[in-house]
Design an enzyme around this catalytic site. Structure first.
Site, PDB file in Angstrom:
ATOM      1  N   ASN A 157      12.629   0.849   8.097  1.00  0.00           N
ATOM      2  CA  ASN A 157      11.370   0.696   8.823  1.00  0.00           C
ATOM      3  C   ASN A 157      11.405  -0.444   9.835  1.00  0.00           C
ATOM      4  O   ASN A 157      10.720  -0.384  10.846  1.00  0.00           O
ATOM      5  CB  ASN A 157      10.217   0.489   7.835  1.00  0.00           C
ATOM      6  CG  ASN A 157      10.530  -0.535   6.774  1.00  0.00           C
ATOM      7  OD1 ASN A 157      11.498  -0.401   6.019  1.00  0.00           O
ATOM      8  ND2 ASN A 157       9.740  -1.578   6.720  1.00  0.00           N
ATOM      9  N   GLN A 185      10.090   6.325   5.633  1.00  0.00           N
ATOM     10  CA  GLN A 185      10.098   6.189   7.087  1.00  0.00           C
ATOM     11  C   GLN A 185      10.797   7.403   7.731  1.00  0.00           C
ATOM     12  O   GLN A 185      10.378   7.889   8.773  1.00  0.00           O
ATOM     13  CB  GLN A 185      10.827   4.893   7.468  1.00  0.00           C
ATOM     14  CG  GLN A 185      10.649   4.433   8.882  1.00  0.00           C
ATOM     15  CD  GLN A 185       9.214   4.063   9.237  1.00  0.00           C
ATOM     16  OE1 GLN A 185       8.698   4.511  10.257  1.00  0.00           O
ATOM     17  NE2 GLN A 185       8.572   3.263   8.424  1.00  0.00           N
ATOM     18  N   ALA A 206       2.748   9.938   2.780  1.00  0.00           N
ATOM     19  CA  ALA A 206       2.191  10.820   3.811  1.00  0.00           C
ATOM     20  C   ALA A 206       1.754  10.099   5.082  1.00  0.00           C
ATOM     21  O   ALA A 206       1.801  10.669   6.170  1.00  0.00           O
ATOM     22  CB  ALA A 206       1.002  11.603   3.227  1.00  0.00           C
ATOM     23  N   HIS A 207       1.329   8.842   4.951  1.00  0.00           N
ATOM     24  CA  HIS A 207       0.735   8.216   6.139  1.00  0.00           C
ATOM     25  C   HIS A 207       1.753   7.840   7.210  1.00  0.00           C
ATOM     26  O   HIS A 207       1.391   7.431   8.313  1.00  0.00           O
ATOM     27  CB  HIS A 207      -0.139   7.012   5.759  1.00  0.00           C
ATOM     28  CG  HIS A 207       0.599   5.766   5.384  1.00  0.00           C
ATOM     29  ND1 HIS A 207       0.800   4.751   6.280  1.00  0.00           N
ATOM     30  CD2 HIS A 207       1.152   5.362   4.223  1.00  0.00           C
ATOM     31  CE1 HIS A 207       1.442   3.762   5.662  1.00  0.00           C
ATOM     32  NE2 HIS A 207       1.670   4.105   4.424  1.00  0.00           N
ATOM     33  N   THR A 243      -5.991  11.626 -13.055  1.00  0.00           N
ATOM     34  CA  THR A 243      -6.546  12.842 -12.448  1.00  0.00           C
ATOM     35  C   THR A 243      -6.026  12.992 -11.024  1.00  0.00           C
ATOM     36  O   THR A 243      -6.072  12.046 -10.240  1.00  0.00           O
ATOM     37  CB  THR A 243      -8.084  12.782 -12.466  1.00  0.00           C
ATOM     38  OG1 THR A 243      -8.495  12.680 -13.834  1.00  0.00           O
ATOM     39  CG2 THR A 243      -8.701  14.018 -11.836  1.00  0.00           C
ATOM     40  N   CYS A 331       3.834  -5.316   6.370  1.00  0.00           N
ATOM     41  CA  CYS A 331       3.469  -6.150   5.225  1.00  0.00           C
ATOM     42  C   CYS A 331       3.768  -7.612   5.503  1.00  0.00           C
ATOM     43  O   CYS A 331       3.318  -8.484   4.789  1.00  0.00           O
ATOM     44  CB  CYS A 331       4.258  -5.719   3.992  1.00  0.00           C
ATOM     45  SG  CYS A 331       4.585  -3.957   3.929  1.00  0.00           S
TER      46      CYS A 331
HETATM   47  C1  LIG Z   1       5.794   2.410   4.527  1.00  0.00           C
HETATM   48  C2  LIG Z   1       7.033   2.372   3.711  1.00  0.00           C
HETATM   49  C3  LIG Z   1       6.971   2.251   2.304  1.00  0.00           C
HETATM   50  C4  LIG Z   1       5.673   2.111   1.569  1.00  0.00           C
HETATM   51  O1  LIG Z   1       4.922   3.284   1.622  1.00  0.00           O
HETATM   52  P1  LIG Z   1       3.343   3.208   1.290  1.00  0.00           P
HETATM   53  O2  LIG Z   1       2.913   4.634   1.250  1.00  0.00           O
HETATM   54  O3  LIG Z   1       2.727   2.428   2.399  1.00  0.00           O
HETATM   55  O4  LIG Z   1       3.223   2.527  -0.022  1.00  0.00           O
HETATM   56  C5  LIG Z   1       8.162   2.261   1.599  1.00  0.00           C
HETATM   57  N1  LIG Z   1       9.343   2.365   2.234  1.00  0.00           N
HETATM   58  C6  LIG Z   1       9.445   2.488   3.563  1.00  0.00           C
HETATM   59  C7  LIG Z   1      10.778   2.626   4.200  1.00  0.00           C
HETATM   60  C8  LIG Z   1       8.287   2.493   4.351  1.00  0.00           C
HETATM   61  O5  LIG Z   1       8.391   2.598   5.684  1.00  0.00           O
END
Ligand SMILES: *Cc1c(COP(=O)(O)O)cnc(C)c1O
Length: 390
Positions: A157, A185, A206-207, A243, A331
């Site tokens: 990332n 990523q 998913a985000h 759930t 982060c």
């Molecule tokens: C964003 C990310 C995560 C964490 O995912 P979340 O859904 O935000 O907890 C873990 N590993 C990588 C490589 C990421 O880019």
């Protein structure tokens, strides 16, 4: 100059939810709200939605439906993979050795560190080259008979580097060691077929691919020893109690389906813009280095270090100009420490503190990129003057 229109260049931190994904999710909030564990029709309807989502995800990953575990996020998937397998392996045969790369996301590296500090595991870091890439031969050398689990990030990332997961997986398979990859990523642009990748576990969130925040998935190959991290109800084949988050599970599957269908179009859109950024920045700004691999990198990802720049200050200056970028991992914003990943690549602190990540997405236009490239050189210059004045 204060600009009203903010331009988003931080798709590696998160992406907006695709309208089509949102539409797929909406009926599962108030209309179809039953608990999927309930026996009655309300429950049957939402259970069917979850199972359809699981089938979609399994088809895209090339696995069985029983091998897909829905979780609350990519971080949880990483935690379940590492902690669950390490503890189960030790229980099964006393394996006590964990092998990871130094460029893992904190969801992997801090889980592994906790397994070392509080659970007595021996944690070993692989070495990486100056692009942050793992050499499969290096994995082969470091595997031991008591290795419980190996975890290597698919695409980083912070620096965008893509690892040779398939080759590493083949080695782990031959040595019968459980192999996890963090594909959170990578999944937005790279293939996620678990058999081509030779992985036993693979994390998704998913985000990062136009789905909602707060939903993830973990692929766990049948037969991989794994202890549930969250105990309670029997949801997710007993591996993740709680759930089910029906609308978000539907959203993850819908977003992954679109990522799969539109993979080539999305890549073709962002890659030339990324290449334009890399060449303009390295040509027009002094004392800059591209971080990560020049070829084996995410197609939407450009990352740099600038000597004598304050990375956090740079982000604020760019935000005032109207551009949302990152210095690496979202982060870490506000943290004056240089990034672990950049330090593991051997950059001096004075370079590592001046990091900038530009990550593009489906909505990025070439006009936005050109406008950004016009603003960046003098913003860097001003930042360097400020740093020198301190
Ligand atoms: C964003 C990310 C995560 C964490 O995912 P979340 O859904 O935000 O907890 C873990 N590993 C990588 C490589 C990421 O880019």
């Amino acid at each position: 100059m204060m600009s009203d229109k903010k331009i988003y260049l931080d798709y590696a931190a998160t992406t907006p939810v695709d309208k089509r994904v949102l539409d797929a999710m909406l009926p599962y909030f108030s209309e179809h709200f039953g608990n999927p564990s309930s026996v009655h029709t309300f429950g049957q309807r939402t259970e069917a939605a979850i199972e359809a989502a699981r089938e979609d995800v399994a088809r895209i990953l090339g696995c069985n439906i029983q091998e897909i575990i829905f979780t609350s996020c990519g971080s949880e998937s990483d935690n379940l993979a590492l902690r669950g397998t390490a503890l189960a392996m030790r229980h099964q045969n006393g394996s006590n050795h964990i092998l990871i790369s130094p460029t893992e996301h904190h969801a992997v590296s801090l889980t592994a560190e906790q397994l070392r500090s509080h659970f007595g595991f021996e944690l070993e870091y692989l070495s990486v080259d100056s692009f942050g890439q793992v050499d499969p031969e290096e994995v082969e050398k470091r595997l031991r008979p008591d290795t419980a689990v190996v975890s290597i990030i698919y695409a980083n990332n912070e620096i965008g580097t893509v690892n040779p997961i398939s080759e590493i997986g083949a080695i782990c398979r031959e040595r019968k060691v459980a192999f996890h990859t963090d594909a959170v990523q990578a999944a937005a642009y790279l293939p996620v077929n678990v058999n081509q990748l030779n992985v036993d576990m693979l994390s998704l969130g998913a985000h990062k691919f136009y789905g909602p925040k707060g939903i993830g998935a973990l692929y766990v190959r049948n037969g991989t020893p794994i202890l549930p991290v969250q105990t309670g109800g029997g949801q997710e084949f007993g591996l993740r109690a709680g759930t089910s988050n029906v609308p978000y599970i539907v959203g993850l599957a819908s977003a992954l389906e679109l990522a799969e269908q539109e993979r080539d179009a999305r890549r073709n859109h962002v890659q030339p813009l990324r290449d334009r950024i890399i060449s303009r920045v390295t040509d027009s700004i002094p004392d800059v280095k591209l971080t990560g691999h020049s070829k084996d990198r995410m197609p939407n990802h450009a990352s740099f270090v600038f000597q004598g720049v304050d990375g956090n200050e740079l982000l604020m200056m760019l935000d005032i100009e109207g551009y949302a970028c990152s210095s690496g991992s979202a982060c870490k914003t506000g943290d004056p420490e240089p990034s672990d990943v950049l330090m593991s690549l051997g950059y001096p602190t004075l370079w590592a503190l001046g990091s900038l990540r530009i990550s593009l997405g489906t909505h990025t236009t070439s006009e936005e990129v050109e406008a950004f490239l016009d603003v960046l050189p003098h913003t860097i210059k001003n930042n360097r003057q400020l740093v020198r004045a301190h």
